[in-house]
Design a protein around this motif. Structure first.
Motif, short mmCIF file in Angstrom:
data_model
loop_
_atom_site.label_atom_id
_atom_site.label_comp_id
_atom_site.label_asym_id
_atom_site.label_seq_id
_atom_site.Cartn_x
_atom_site.Cartn_y
_atom_site.Cartn_z
N VAL A 81 4.15 -10.33 43.95
CA VAL A 81 4.70 -11.48 44.67
C VAL A 81 3.60 -12.46 45.04
N TRP A 82 2.47 -11.95 45.51
CA TRP A 82 1.34 -12.81 45.87
C TRP A 82 0.83 -13.58 44.65
N PHE A 107 3.21 -16.37 43.64
CA PHE A 107 3.14 -17.49 44.57
C PHE A 107 1.90 -18.34 44.31
N SER A 115 2.07 -20.10 40.76
CA SER A 115 3.04 -21.20 40.69
C SER A 115 2.59 -22.40 41.51
N ARG A 116 1.89 -22.16 42.61
CA ARG A 116 1.40 -23.27 43.43
C ARG A 116 0.38 -24.10 42.67
#
Length: 54
Positions: A18-19, A22, A25-26
């Motif tokens: 998940v990290w 994130f 994608s940022r």
């Protein structure tokens, strides 16, 4: 005991997944680059762009 270790490992791997999604994608959305293959200078420049937008 073995189940607790496996469950802890699974939770850690899911958290990392998940990290990394994130973070990747940022940087992809903001600077159109891959966080994991970008150089330190590219990441620093992208972070500066992000701070300008805030």
């Amino acid at each position: 005991m073995k189940q607790v270790i496996l469950l802890s490992l699974l939770i850690a791997l899911l958290g990392f997944g998940v990290w990394s999604f994130f973070v990747a994608s940022r940087y992809q959305a903001l600077c159109e680059l891959s966080y994991f293959s970008a150089s330190a200078a590219e990441i620093k420049h992208c972070d500066e762009r992000l701070s300008e937008l805030k």
